[in-house]
Motif scaffolding. Structure first.
Motif, PDB file in Angstrom:
ATOM      1  N   GLY A 162      32.416 -46.326 -12.014  1.00  0.00           N
ATOM      2  CA  GLY A 162      32.207 -44.884 -12.085  1.00  0.00           C
ATOM      3  C   GLY A 162      32.983 -44.199 -10.970  1.00  0.00           C
ATOM      4  N   TRP A 163      32.969 -42.870 -11.000  1.00  0.00           N
ATOM      5  CA  TRP A 163      33.696 -42.086  -9.993  1.00  0.00           C
ATOM      6  C   TRP A 163      32.793 -41.812  -8.792  1.00  0.00           C
ATOM      7  CZ3 TRP A 163      38.799 -41.024 -10.347  1.00  0.00           C
ATOM      8  CH2 TRP A 163      39.400 -41.194 -11.593  1.00  0.00           C
ATOM      9  N   TYR A 164      33.303 -42.119  -7.603  1.00  0.00           N
ATOM     10  CA  TYR A 164      32.554 -41.901  -6.360  1.00  0.00           C
ATOM     11  C   TYR A 164      33.485 -41.327  -5.300  1.00  0.00           C
ATOM     12  CZ  TYR A 164      28.776 -44.759  -8.257  1.00  0.00           C
ATOM     13  OH  TYR A 164      27.758 -45.245  -9.042  1.00  0.00           O
ATOM     14  N   LYS A 165      32.912 -40.502  -4.439  1.00  0.00           N
ATOM     15  CA  LYS A 165      33.645 -40.045  -3.262  1.00  0.00           C
ATOM     16  C   LYS A 165      33.227 -40.910  -2.088  1.00  0.00           C
ATOM     17  CE  LYS A 165      35.095 -36.066  -0.559  1.00  0.00           C
ATOM     18  NZ  LYS A 165      35.064 -34.608  -0.390  1.00  0.00           N
ATOM     19  N   ILE A 166      34.182 -41.597  -1.485  1.00  0.00           N
ATOM     20  CA  ILE A 166      33.898 -42.545  -0.418  1.00  0.00           C
ATOM     21  C   ILE A 166      33.789 -41.815   0.920  1.00  0.00           C
ATOM     22  CG2 ILE A 166      34.921 -44.505  -1.617  1.00  0.00           C
ATOM     23  CD1 ILE A 166      37.489 -44.033  -0.020  1.00  0.00           C
ATOM     24  N   ASP A 167      32.929 -42.332   1.799  1.00  0.00           N
ATOM     25  CA  ASP A 167      32.705 -41.682   3.091  1.00  0.00           C
ATOM     26  C   ASP A 167      32.877 -42.648   4.258  1.00  0.00           C
ATOM     27  OD1 ASP A 167      31.486 -39.039   4.374  1.00  0.00           O
ATOM     28  OD2 ASP A 167      30.598 -40.764   5.387  1.00  0.00           O
ATOM     29  N   ASN A 168      32.079 -43.730   4.307  1.00  0.00           N
ATOM     30  CA  ASN A 168      32.166 -44.667   5.422  1.00  0.00           C
ATOM     31  C   ASN A 168      31.791 -46.068   4.958  1.00  0.00           C
ATOM     32  OD1 ASN A 168      29.119 -45.184   6.334  1.00  0.00           O
ATOM     33  ND2 ASN A 168      29.331 -43.030   5.743  1.00  0.00           N
ATOM     34  N   PHE A 169      31.926 -47.057   5.835  1.00  0.00           N
ATOM     35  CA  PHE A 169      31.699 -48.450   5.456  1.00  0.00           C
ATOM     36  C   PHE A 169      31.145 -49.247   6.622  1.00  0.00           C
ATOM     37  CE2 PHE A 169      35.943 -48.230   7.240  1.00  0.00           C
ATOM     38  CZ  PHE A 169      35.999 -49.332   8.070  1.00  0.00           C
ATOM     39  N   GLU A 170      30.609 -50.424   6.296  1.00  0.00           N
ATOM     40  CA  GLU A 170      30.175 -51.389   7.300  1.00  0.00           C
ATOM     41  C   GLU A 170      30.419 -52.794   6.751  1.00  0.00           C
ATOM     42  OE1 GLU A 170      26.369 -52.623  10.148  1.00  0.00           O
ATOM     43  OE2 GLU A 170      26.236 -50.911   8.779  1.00  0.00           O
ATOM     44  N   ILE A 171      31.022 -53.657   7.579  1.00  0.00           N
ATOM     45  CA  ILE A 171      31.270 -55.045   7.223  1.00  0.00           C
ATOM     46  C   ILE A 171      30.463 -55.906   8.194  1.00  0.00           C
ATOM     47  CG2 ILE A 171      33.013 -56.856   6.980  1.00  0.00           C
ATOM     48  CD1 ILE A 171      35.099 -54.573   6.657  1.00  0.00           C
ATOM     49  N   LYS A 172      29.510 -56.659   7.673  1.00  0.00           N
ATOM     50  CA  LYS A 172      28.612 -57.469   8.499  1.00  0.00           C
ATOM     51  C   LYS A 172      29.074 -58.918   8.451  1.00  0.00           C
ATOM     52  CE  LYS A 172      24.732 -54.373   7.542  1.00  0.00           C
ATOM     53  NZ  LYS A 172      23.376 -54.229   6.949  1.00  0.00           N
ATOM     54  N   GLN A 173      29.719 -59.354   9.533  1.00  0.00           N
ATOM     55  CA  GLN A 173      30.264 -60.705   9.578  1.00  0.00           C
ATOM     56  C   GLN A 173      29.189 -61.741   9.919  1.00  0.00           C
ATOM     57  OE1 GLN A 173      34.446 -61.237  11.126  1.00  0.00           O
ATOM     58  NE2 GLN A 173      33.863 -59.424  12.308  1.00  0.00           N
ATOM     59  N   TYR A 174      29.452 -62.966   9.480  1.00  0.00           N
ATOM     60  CA  TYR A 174      28.575 -64.098   9.791  1.00  0.00           C
ATOM     61  C   TYR A 174      29.039 -64.788  11.068  1.00  0.00           C
ATOM     62  CZ  TYR A 174      26.992 -68.964   9.465  1.00  0.00           C
ATOM     63  OH  TYR A 174      26.471 -70.208   9.727  1.00  0.00           O
ATOM     64  N   ASN A 175      28.105 -65.072  11.949  1.00  0.00           N
ATOM     65  CA  ASN A 175      28.306 -65.964  13.087  1.00  0.00           C
ATOM     66  C   ASN A 175      29.122 -65.383  14.231  1.00  0.00           C
ATOM     67  OD1 ASN A 175      27.993 -68.276  14.568  1.00  0.00           O
ATOM     68  ND2 ASN A 175      29.563 -69.455  13.480  1.00  0.00           N
ATOM     69  N   ASN A 176      30.388 -65.006  13.970  1.00  0.00           N
ATOM     70  CA  ASN A 176      31.185 -64.419  15.039  1.00  0.00           C
ATOM     71  C   ASN A 176      32.261 -63.524  14.441  1.00  0.00           C
ATOM     72  OD1 ASN A 176      33.382 -66.183  14.296  1.00  0.00           O
ATOM     73  ND2 ASN A 176      32.338 -67.817  15.421  1.00  0.00           N
ATOM     74  N   ASP A 177      32.927 -62.781  15.323  1.00  0.00           N
ATOM     75  CA  ASP A 177      33.900 -61.795  14.862  1.00  0.00           C
ATOM     76  C   ASP A 177      35.249 -62.458  14.573  1.00  0.00           C
ATOM     77  OD1 ASP A 177      34.013 -62.333  17.537  1.00  0.00           O
ATOM     78  OD2 ASP A 177      34.652 -60.333  18.128  1.00  0.00           O
ATOM     79  N   ARG A 178      35.362 -63.003  13.358  1.00  0.00           N
ATOM     80  CA  ARG A 178      36.568 -63.717  12.960  1.00  0.00           C
ATOM     81  C   ARG A 178      37.689 -62.762  12.535  1.00  0.00           C
ATOM     82  NH1 ARG A 178      34.144 -68.904   9.562  1.00  0.00           N
ATOM     83  NH2 ARG A 178      32.539 -69.456  11.094  1.00  0.00           N
ATOM     84  N   ILE A 179      37.330 -61.655  11.942  1.00  0.00           N
ATOM     85  CA  ILE A 179      38.327 -60.692  11.465  1.00  0.00           C
ATOM     86  C   ILE A 179      38.946 -59.960  12.646  1.00  0.00           C
ATOM     87  CG2 ILE A 179      38.694 -58.619  10.070  1.00  0.00           C
ATOM     88  CD1 ILE A 179      36.338 -59.519   8.339  1.00  0.00           C
ATOM     89  N   GLN A 180      40.265 -59.845  12.658  1.00  0.00           N
ATOM     90  CA  GLN A 180      40.969 -59.148  13.725  1.00  0.00           C
ATOM     91  C   GLN A 180      41.497 -57.783  13.264  1.00  0.00           C
ATOM     92  OE1 GLN A 180      41.073 -60.620  17.005  1.00  0.00           O
ATOM     93  NE2 GLN A 180      39.514 -61.696  15.804  1.00  0.00           N
ATOM     94  N   SER A 181      42.141 -57.749  12.108  1.00  0.00           N
ATOM     95  CA  SER A 181      42.667 -56.489  11.583  1.00  0.00           C
ATOM     96  C   SER A 181      42.457 -56.459  10.066  1.00  0.00           C
ATOM     97  CB  SER A 181      44.144 -56.307  11.931  1.00  0.00           C
ATOM     98  OG  SER A 181      44.925 -57.355  11.406  1.00  0.00           O
ATOM     99  N   TYR A 182      42.371 -55.251   9.539  1.00  0.00           N
ATOM    100  CA  TYR A 182      42.042 -55.095   8.121  1.00  0.00           C
ATOM    101  C   TYR A 182      42.450 -53.699   7.657  1.00  0.00           C
ATOM    102  CZ  TYR A 182      38.165 -52.391   9.989  1.00  0.00           C
ATOM    103  OH  TYR A 182      37.432 -51.448  10.661  1.00  0.00           O
ATOM    104  N   GLU A 183      42.506 -53.539   6.350  1.00  0.00           N
ATOM    105  CA  GLU A 183      42.809 -52.235   5.744  1.00  0.00           C
ATOM    106  C   GLU A 183      41.950 -52.032   4.503  1.00  0.00           C
ATOM    107  OE1 GLU A 183      47.409 -51.134   6.872  1.00  0.00           O
ATOM    108  OE2 GLU A 183      47.039 -52.261   5.022  1.00  0.00           O
TER     109      GLU A 183
END
Length: 324
Positions: free
Chosen positions: A76-97
């Motif tokens: 469906g159609w949505y207007k996006i506003d904000n996000f949250e990514i909840k990682q497991y164990n430790n902060d493995r992600i360094q950069s993202y888009e």
């Protein structure tokens, strides 16, 4: 039916990714020993609302690393506003888009670097879209694994106007009629002669983004005839017109026109195109036009036909409903 892509701020926060269909480019499916883990760490685990389940990947780091994509179909159609990514164990992600789907093109709406276990952000482009894509860049320190991916926004489809023509009184809701129109058996019937008939409904303060659709049945006429929907009008001689037409030789086509001061210019078409469904009452279909600022995307029976971008914004305080 006329649908708005407008927002009620009181509804935020609302996790529009929860329970939606997702697709990941990489998923952890086997242990190092080769044992199958089934769907234990499938992509859907990151949008199931539980921090007891997680999506895991099996990518390598260093020179053999690869970008990981995670696509969310918002259904469906949505207007996006904000996000949250909840990682497991430790902060493995360094950069993202983050990307949103604009027609057939993925456009960037956020670029960031992760500095915490829980990654939060506000989209730089608060677009109205049907799909989102998270791209985790290949500079991660270990194979990423995530408890939950949450996206907050608002549903963008509210009905502004709808008419089922269940009785003849429904015609009185329209401000102006040209040609011959009638209502019978829950259907609106247009003129049967060769003249053009317009059924006009004026609506104030239309949003910039909206969708208009109508169920159409073609009966009686065979050659050089058409019917369709009209939108983005400033008056009765200036508007956009999506129609299906039958040529004198019997071929069918679908066309998008811009009418300016009573003269029509064809903007796009599909020919030949057979999309009528034959029923005992005639040939039926649903025509839909989705308007997003400068862009018109046209559909027949839910199938996307084409997208046309104009020089300007398709926005109006008036709306012409049907043309025959």
């Amino acid at each position: 039916k006329l649908l708005a892509q407008e927002l009620d701020p009181s509804l935020i926060p609302y996790n529009i990714a929860l329970g939606k269909k997702v697709e990941a480019s990489n998923t952890y499916t086997k242990t190092a020993a080769g044992a199958d883990v089934g769907d234990t760490y499938s992509a859907s685990k990151a949008v199931d609302g539980s921090t007891n389940t997680r999506w895991a990947t099996s990518v390598k780091t260093g020179d053999n690393a690869e970008d990981i994509t995670y696509v969310i179909d918002l259904d469906g159609w949505y207007k996006i506003d904000n996000f949250e990514i909840k990682q497991y164990n430790n902060d493995r992600i360094q950069s993202y888009e983050w990307y949103y789907l604009d027609g057939t093109e993925w456009k960037t709406c956020f670029s960031g670097t992760a500095s915490a276990l829980n990654i939060k952000g506000t989209f730089s482009e608060k677009a109205v879209t049907e799909k989102l894509k998270l791209c985790i860049k290949k500079d991660y320190t270990q194979a990423p694994t995530i408890w939950e991916i949450e996206v907050y926004g608002l549903a963008a489809s509210d009905i502004i106007y709808e008419n089922d023509f269940e009785n003849v009184e429904k015609l009185s809701e329209f401000n102006k009629k040209t040609g011959t129109w009638s209502v019978a058996d829950g259907k609106l019937n247009g003129g049967t002669d060769n003249s053009t008939s317009l059924l006009i409904k004026y609506l104030d303060n239309l949003p910039e983004n909206y969708e208009v659709s109508a169920d159409i049945t073609h009966t009686g006429k065979t050659a050089d005839s058409s019917e369709g929907i009209v939108f983005g009008a400033t008056d009765e001689t200036n508007f956009y017109h999506l129609r299906v037409a039958i040529r004198s030789g019997g071929g069918q086509l679908i066309q998008l026109f811009q009418w300016k001061d009573g003269s029509a210019t064809e903007l796009a078409k599909v020919e030949p195109f057979t999309w009528y469904e034959e029923t005992e009452n005639g040939k039926t279909c649903t025509l839909t036009a989705k308007i997003q600022g400068k862009k018109i995307t046209c559909y027949a029976n839910g199938e996307e036909l084409f997208t046309y971008t104009i020089n300007g914004t398709i926005y109006s305080q008036r709306f012409l409903d049907l043309i025959d």
